[in-house]
Design a protein around this motif. Sequence first.
Motif, short mmCIF file in Angstrom:
data_model
loop_
_atom_site.label_atom_id
_atom_site.label_comp_id
_atom_site.label_asym_id
_atom_site.label_seq_id
_atom_site.Cartn_x
_atom_site.Cartn_y
_atom_site.Cartn_z
N PRO A 46 -8.66 4.79 -14.15
CA PRO A 46 -8.50 3.55 -14.91
C PRO A 46 -9.86 3.01 -15.38
N LYS A 47 -9.84 2.29 -16.50
CA LYS A 47 -11.08 1.69 -16.97
C LYS A 47 -11.62 0.68 -15.96
N ARG A 48 -10.72 0.04 -15.26
CA ARG A 48 -11.12 -0.92 -14.22
C ARG A 48 -10.57 -0.43 -12.91
N GLU A 49 -11.44 0.19 -12.10
CA GLU A 49 -11.00 0.79 -10.85
C GLU A 49 -10.56 -0.25 -9.82
N VAL A 50 -11.26 -1.39 -9.76
CA VAL A 50 -10.94 -2.44 -8.80
C VAL A 50 -9.99 -3.43 -9.44
N ILE A 51 -8.80 -3.56 -8.88
CA ILE A 51 -7.80 -4.46 -9.44
C ILE A 51 -8.02 -5.88 -8.94
N SER A 52 -7.44 -6.83 -9.63
CA SER A 52 -7.55 -8.22 -9.20
C SER A 52 -6.27 -8.65 -8.53
N LEU A 109 -2.36 8.82 1.82
CA LEU A 109 -2.43 7.41 1.44
C LEU A 109 -2.79 7.33 -0.04
N ALA A 110 -2.07 6.50 -0.76
CA ALA A 110 -2.37 6.27 -2.17
C ALA A 110 -2.59 4.78 -2.37
N GLY A 111 -3.71 4.42 -2.96
CA GLY A 111 -3.98 3.00 -3.06
C GLY A 111 -5.00 2.64 -4.11
N ARG A 112 -5.26 1.33 -4.18
CA ARG A 112 -6.24 0.76 -5.09
C ARG A 112 -7.12 -0.19 -4.30
N PHE A 113 -8.37 -0.29 -4.72
CA PHE A 113 -9.26 -1.29 -4.15
C PHE A 113 -9.08 -2.58 -4.93
N ALA A 114 -9.05 -3.69 -4.20
CA ALA A 114 -8.80 -4.99 -4.82
C ALA A 114 -9.88 -5.98 -4.43
N MET A 115 -10.27 -6.81 -5.40
CA MET A 115 -11.25 -7.85 -5.14
C MET A 115 -10.52 -9.09 -4.64
N THR A 116 -10.72 -9.43 -3.37
CA THR A 116 -10.01 -10.55 -2.78
C THR A 116 -10.84 -11.82 -2.74
N GLU A 130 -17.44 -9.78 -5.41
CA GLU A 130 -17.77 -8.38 -5.56
C GLU A 130 -18.14 -7.72 -4.23
N GLN A 131 -18.56 -8.54 -3.27
CA GLN A 131 -18.93 -8.01 -1.96
C GLN A 131 -17.74 -7.96 -1.00
N ASP A 132 -16.61 -8.42 -1.45
CA ASP A 132 -15.44 -8.51 -0.57
C ASP A 132 -14.29 -7.72 -1.19
N ILE A 133 -14.30 -6.41 -0.96
CA ILE A 133 -13.30 -5.51 -1.54
C ILE A 133 -12.38 -5.00 -0.43
N SER A 134 -11.08 -5.05 -0.66
CA SER A 134 -10.10 -4.57 0.32
C SER A 134 -9.30 -3.41 -0.27
N LEU A 135 -8.84 -2.54 0.60
CA LEU A 135 -7.99 -1.43 0.18
C LEU A 135 -6.53 -1.82 0.31
N PHE A 136 -5.80 -1.74 -0.79
CA PHE A 136 -4.36 -1.93 -0.79
C PHE A 136 -3.75 -0.54 -0.93
N GLY A 137 -3.20 -0.01 0.16
CA GLY A 137 -2.69 1.35 0.12
C GLY A 137 -1.31 1.48 0.71
N ILE A 138 -0.56 2.46 0.23
CA ILE A 138 0.78 2.72 0.73
C ILE A 138 0.86 4.18 1.18
N ILE A 139 1.45 4.40 2.34
CA ILE A 139 1.63 5.75 2.86
C ILE A 139 2.69 6.47 2.03
N CYS A 140 2.35 7.69 1.63
CA CYS A 140 3.26 8.48 0.79
C CYS A 140 3.68 9.76 1.53
N HIS A 141 4.95 10.10 1.44
CA HIS A 141 5.47 11.35 1.99
C HIS A 141 5.81 12.26 0.81
N HIS A 142 5.23 13.47 0.85
CA HIS A 142 5.44 14.40 -0.26
C HIS A 142 5.17 15.82 0.22
N SER A 143 6.05 16.73 -0.15
CA SER A 143 5.92 18.10 0.32
C SER A 143 4.83 18.87 -0.42
N GLY A 144 4.36 18.31 -1.54
CA GLY A 144 3.37 19.04 -2.33
C GLY A 144 1.98 18.47 -2.24
#
Length: 311
Positions: free
Chosen positions: A303-309, A237-244, A247-261
């Motif tokens: 990233p300088k800002r780990e949590v995206i908006s 899974l590759a994703g970013r945490f987002a403030m929805t 600051e106390q309400d953070i969600s994970l926005f992630g996408i499943i990735c397929h990769h042989s490496g």
Amino acid sequence: MGKVYFVNGFLDAGKTTFIQDLLEEDYFEIKGKTLLIQCEEGEVEYDDYLLNHLKVTVKKIENEEDFGTEHIVEFEIEVMPERIIVEFNGMWDRKNLVFPEHWDDIMEIVIIDASTFEIFAANMKSFMSEHVRKAYLTIFNNCDDVMDKMASYRRSVKAVNPSLNIVCKDKHGEDILQKFEDDLPYSLDDEVIDVRDDKFSVFYLDSLDNLDRYLGKKIVFTAQIMKAKEEGKDIFLAGRFAMTCCEQDISLFGIICHHSGTDSVENDDWVEITGTVDKEYVKQYDVEFPVCIVESIRPCDKPKREVISVI
């Protein structure tokens, strides 16, 4: 107990009008009684003749502390309804609300005045988030003059509740059929669609709603790696945490990735991924989700800002 319709939203958003219009619909007609629990009174009042004709009994709750199981059950015993409609007070606490145990079929509907959405979202974001968090349907009223902003409004509530159904209406209450393809911070025609940083939240939410238009498209994004415990699987899974909400309400926005490496990356690594969007059926939710068939992956700085908006 029959179905319970829980209608929420701020004062003057159009809750009373929505409920009254719903009661007049032929498909909503029932043989038994309807208990309507009204928790606030706006400018629009219910038509007494209409309510009597449709066998609707209105019970009012004026104080938040009185909206409790015991009080509600007293109403039910008195009225013996086939169904219940609740016109909730949007300034009351929805987050910790406890419904009667026998309410096993609840449809939550949120009414929002689009013309004042920005004001409420900016000043009462936590209330707004709790309104939509468990809702099945959100209706935006008075969209006429803010259609250029509706894509952004839509993403804001979808970030809190991705499965939310959304309907836009004009000032006359008529449905507005609108596609939001043109209000993206990137072009779907680009050879490689750049969805790095905050644009990833737009891609994530839009791909859940409009997966077909991304199939076969190549994207590039920055994300953090989250690998499964099982070894030997070419998936992560590759994703970013987002403030929805706050600051106390953070969600994970992630996408499943397929990769042989996958051996080349570890948990919590920050990487830049380029790959092609595909879809995968998830039986647990009976829905197709976007996945990324990775073509290249390279380490990158945090990233300088780990949590995206949510844009």
